[in-house]
Design an enzyme around this catalytic site. Structure first.
Site, PDB file in Angstrom:
ATOM      1  CD  GLU A  29      25.441  43.301  41.000  1.00  0.00           C
ATOM      2  OE1 GLU A  29      24.611  42.814  40.232  1.00  0.00           O
ATOM      3  OE2 GLU A  29      26.609  43.491  40.685  1.00  0.00           O
TER       4      GLU A  29
ATOM      5  CD  GLU B 176      32.042  45.927  39.124  1.00  0.00           C
ATOM      6  OE1 GLU B 176      31.341  46.614  38.359  1.00  0.00           O
ATOM      7  OE2 GLU B 176      31.784  44.743  39.389  1.00  0.00           O
TER       8      GLU B 176
ATOM      9  NE  ARG C 208      18.674  31.497  30.620  1.00  0.00           N
ATOM     10  CZ  ARG C 208      19.443  31.992  29.638  1.00  0.00           C
ATOM     11  NH1 ARG C 208      20.746  31.801  29.675  1.00  0.00           N
ATOM     12  NH2 ARG C 208      18.934  32.668  28.639  1.00  0.00           N
TER      13      ARG C 208
ATOM     14  CG  ASN D  38      14.638  33.902  27.726  1.00  0.00           C
ATOM     15  OD1 ASN D  38      14.292  34.905  28.339  1.00  0.00           O
ATOM     16  ND2 ASN D  38      15.892  33.661  27.384  1.00  0.00           N
ATOM     17  N   GLY D  39      12.043  35.904  26.558  1.00  0.00           N
ATOM     18  CA  GLY D  39      12.120  37.069  25.675  1.00  0.00           C
ATOM     19  C   GLY D  39      10.904  37.960  25.889  1.00  0.00           C
TER      20      GLY D  39
ATOM     21  CB  CYS E  66      12.677  33.237  31.373  1.00  0.00           C
ATOM     22  SG  CYS E  66      11.678  34.689  31.672  1.00  0.00           S
TER      23      CYS E  66
ATOM     24  CE  LYS F 198      29.981  42.515  41.165  1.00  0.00           C
ATOM     25  NZ  LYS F 198      29.629  43.380  40.124  1.00  0.00           N
TER      26      LYS F 198
ATOM     27  CD1 TRP G  78      14.485  38.652  36.846  1.00  0.00           C
ATOM     28  CD2 TRP G  78      14.338  39.527  34.810  1.00  0.00           C
ATOM     29  NE1 TRP G  78      14.897  39.960  36.921  1.00  0.00           N
ATOM     30  CE2 TRP G  78      14.810  40.523  35.704  1.00  0.00           C
ATOM     31  CE3 TRP G  78      14.177  39.865  33.479  1.00  0.00           C
ATOM     32  CZ2 TRP G  78      15.117  41.809  35.300  1.00  0.00           C
ATOM     33  CZ3 TRP G  78      14.484  41.152  33.075  1.00  0.00           C
ATOM     34  CH2 TRP G  78      14.942  42.101  33.979  1.00  0.00           C
TER      35      TRP G  78
ATOM     36  CE  LYS H 202      26.639  35.876  35.537  1.00  0.00           C
ATOM     37  NZ  LYS H 202      27.428  36.776  36.397  1.00  0.00           N
TER      38      LYS H 202
ATOM     39  CG  HIS I 215      32.168  70.303  41.705  1.00  0.00           C
ATOM     40  ND1 HIS I 215      32.464  71.632  41.600  1.00  0.00           N
ATOM     41  CD2 HIS I 215      33.318  69.644  41.498  1.00  0.00           C
ATOM     42  CE1 HIS I 215      33.744  71.779  41.308  1.00  0.00           C
ATOM     43  NE2 HIS I 215      34.291  70.584  41.244  1.00  0.00           N
TER      44      HIS I 215
END
Ligand code: AGP
Length: 605
Positions: free
Chosen positions: A485, A478, A27, A98-99, A2, A482, A74, A600, A501
């Site tokens: 997300e 990667e 954030r 935040n946490g 947050c 991308k 968040w 982020k 396989h």
């Protein structure tokens, strides 16, 4: 993760709180709120959704008051709605956090057993009510101090008090908290970026520290409530300058900045005159390093996975990589001749920070490769190698990934040379190859329109596969990350040789399959894997640096990147994949800079 802000001023603060919250939205952005001390009343306003919703509320019913706190959320505890939005206030106290308070349920039960009522499902409201109870017998600072002793977990807190209308108290354990200074005004914020429009004079709280702000003064206290002094840093312009400019999204701006990103790394670490890499103060003498362990999360982990191929190719060092959230729980044999390297853009990722703590507890040498040099991970490492990419706002990491790759490559070259694993000719040649990368990136960016054509193939597809071998495999991961997300579409990165396989069963008519096939020792094998996919109806999007390879009729689209050197191909092969994810997200009207459910920097476990 947050974002929190607090302002103590000689003038009304709500507008500046809103402006700072807008800078903090990267954030967390599922709800927002602020509280000001308005004629000795705590005036709290909150909304679910974006900061602009909060702004509309304030236009209708302005908040006065020269002291206030704000928050963007968040969600970790409690669904994202108004009730669970911060601040959390009692009649006497208002708190932004935040946490995660890990023992919040236990503390909540204790308070409820005393008849204290809760309004929300959040852990933060427990802090509010504990401080409120403690205020009955203590002054604000002692109330906060006594409350913090009861908390387990991580927090950055901003707190205001009805009966003490001139102060804001900040506290930090595990989640970052910055303090900003100005004339007749002082601030707390989750990071310097939140404060940049008001000041460039910044201090950072260390874990366990508290601060008390008024408009004229800031005092700091250590974990034993002893007064301490803090260094005031002056943030340089490029540390704080981050606007979209003429770009529609931060993410695309950051993709386009990548030639500079790589150039910055090269100029920071390579002495062009002496043609040497000036990394010197190794925490372990290079010849004594018998293993390097690279640790990160998400995109940072993918940079570690890519670098593994470089270290294997160029050095005699044993190389291991791990995902931070796995590493921290493994039963490890720590060796003093192992160097543990933590890769993190934000330098605040909880799992990566916890993995670092585990290494420190086992007295082994640590290094961090970060973008935020004042971050927790950087400050807790024995040795820091910044990537100098400039602030990265887009939640989907792009320029930081290339910055991480560049610094890892430079470090690998330096170690290989000083350990005499490579001769000087190879060393100099690889440095000069690296210097060609920025221009090669520019060439890739010029072909953005080819990627836009590719993007259409994904919109109605059930999913997609990204395939590669060797150092192209982490690039496949990667590229898939991308796409996931940014466009919320299923995408899987997979080693091309592994398809037979099992995952080959996923291939059906029209399924888009990205094949990453640079002109390296795996090329022919990857092409035969591609044929297996074509034979089952897969729609091939082919990415290569091989000029000669003709794109046969079974390849739906091709994208060529310049060929410089097989070692460096992963850096260039990443570009079309970043642009592809961006354009698919645009076609799907997704929020490119703030994808749903993400933040982020993930400062919670
Ligand atoms: C990257 O696009 C993601 N947003 C995410 O995987 C990110 O790389 C990961 O959370 C690690 O973050 P860090 O580099 O700040 O530690």
């Amino acid at each position: 993760m947050c974002g929190i802000i607090g302002i103590a001023s000689n003038k009304p603060v709500s507008i500046n709180i809103i402006n700072s919250l807008k800078k903090l939205e990267y954030r967390g952005y599922d709800s927002a709120g602020l509280a000001t001390l308005d004629n000795d009343i705590i005036n709290e306003k909150k909304c679910s959704g974006r900061v602009e919703e909060l702004e509309k509320i304030l236009f209708k019913t302005p908040s006065n008051g020269n002291v206030g706190i704000g928050h963007v959320r968040w969600a970790t505890h409690g669904i994202p709605n108004v009730v669970n939005a911060h601040p959390h206030s009692s009649e006497q106290v208002s708190v932004v956090h935040n946490g995660i308070i890990e023992n919040s349920d236990e503390l909540k039960n204790e308070l409820e057993s005393k008849g204290i009522k809760f309004k929300s499902q959040t852990d933060t409201e427990v802090v509010t009510l504990l401080i409120t109870e403690s205020l009955k017998e203590n002054k604000p600072l002692n109330s906060v101090f006594k409350t913090l002793k009861k908390l387990k977990g991580s927090f950055a807190l901003g707190i205001i008090f009805k009966k003490f209308p001139n102060i804001i108290i900040g506290a930090r354990r595990g989640s970052p908290l910055a303090v900003g200074y100005s004339k007749k005004e002082n601030y707390i914020g989750s990071d310097s970026y939140a404060l940049k429009s008001m000041t460039n004079k910044i201090s950072y709280l260390d874990d366990g520290e508290l601060c008390v702000l008024t408009k004229d003064e800031v005092s700091f206290f250590d974990k034993n409530l002893k007064k301490v002094n803090k260094k005031i840093l002056t943030m340089s312009e490029n540390d704080v300058s981050a606007e979209k400019g003429e770009y529609k999204h931060f993410m695309f701006k950051e993709i386009v900045e990548q030639p500079d990103t790589v150039n910055n790394c090269i100029s920071e670490y390579v002495d062009s005159l002496k043609k040497n890499i000036n990394i010197l103060n190794f925490p372990i003498e290079p010849q004594k390093i018998n293993k390097i362990v690279l640790i990160g999360c998400g995109t940072a982990y993918n940079s570690c996975l890519t670098a593994k191929y470089w270290f294997e190719e160029l050095t005699s060092i044993d190389i291991e990589i791990d995902i931070a959230s796995e590493f921290r729980y493994r039963k490890l044999k720590f060796n003093p001749n192992n160097l543990y390297i933590f890769v993190s853009q934000s330098g605040e990722t909880a799992d990566t920070a916890a993995a670092l703590d585990l290494c420190k507890k086992n007295n082994v040498k640590t290094c961090s490769i970060v973008n935020v040099i004042e971050s927790t991970i950087a400050r807790n490492s024995d040795w820091v190698l910044p990537i100098h990419a400039g602030i990265e706002i887009g939640v989907a990491s792009t320029k930081a990934f290339l910055g991480q790759l560049t610094v890892l490559y430079i470090l690998c070259l330096k170690l290989a040379f000083v350990r005499k694993d490579i001769d000087e000719i190879t060393y100099i040649k690889n440095i000069s190859n690296l210097k060609k990368i920025p221009d090669a990136i520019k060439k890739c960016l010029k072909n953005e329109n080819e990627v836009q054509l590719m993007a259409k193939e994904f919109i109605s597809a059930k999913g997609s596969m990204f395939l590669g071998r060797g150092s192209s495999f982490p690039i496949a991961l990667e590229g898939a990350l991308k796409l996931k997300e940014l466009s919320y579409l299923h995408a899987e990165g997979y080693p091309a040789g592994e398809m037979k396989h099992g995952p080959l069963a996923l291939i059906e008519e029209g399924l888009p399959v990205i094949v990453i096939a640079p002109k390296d020792k795996y090329f022919e094998k990857t092409i035969s894997n591609m044929q297996e996919v074509i034979a089952r109806g897969g729609k091939i999007l082919f990415i290569t640096d091989n000029k000669k390879e003709s794109l046969n009729e079974n390849i739906r689209f091709g994208f060529r990147v310049p060929h410089i050197d097989n070692l460096l191909s992963p850096i260039l092969l990443t570009l079309p994949l970043q642009m592809l994810a961006y354009h698919v997200a645009l076609l799907k009207n997704c929020d490119v800079d703030k994808p749903r459910n993400l933040a982020k920097s993930v400062t919670v476990e």
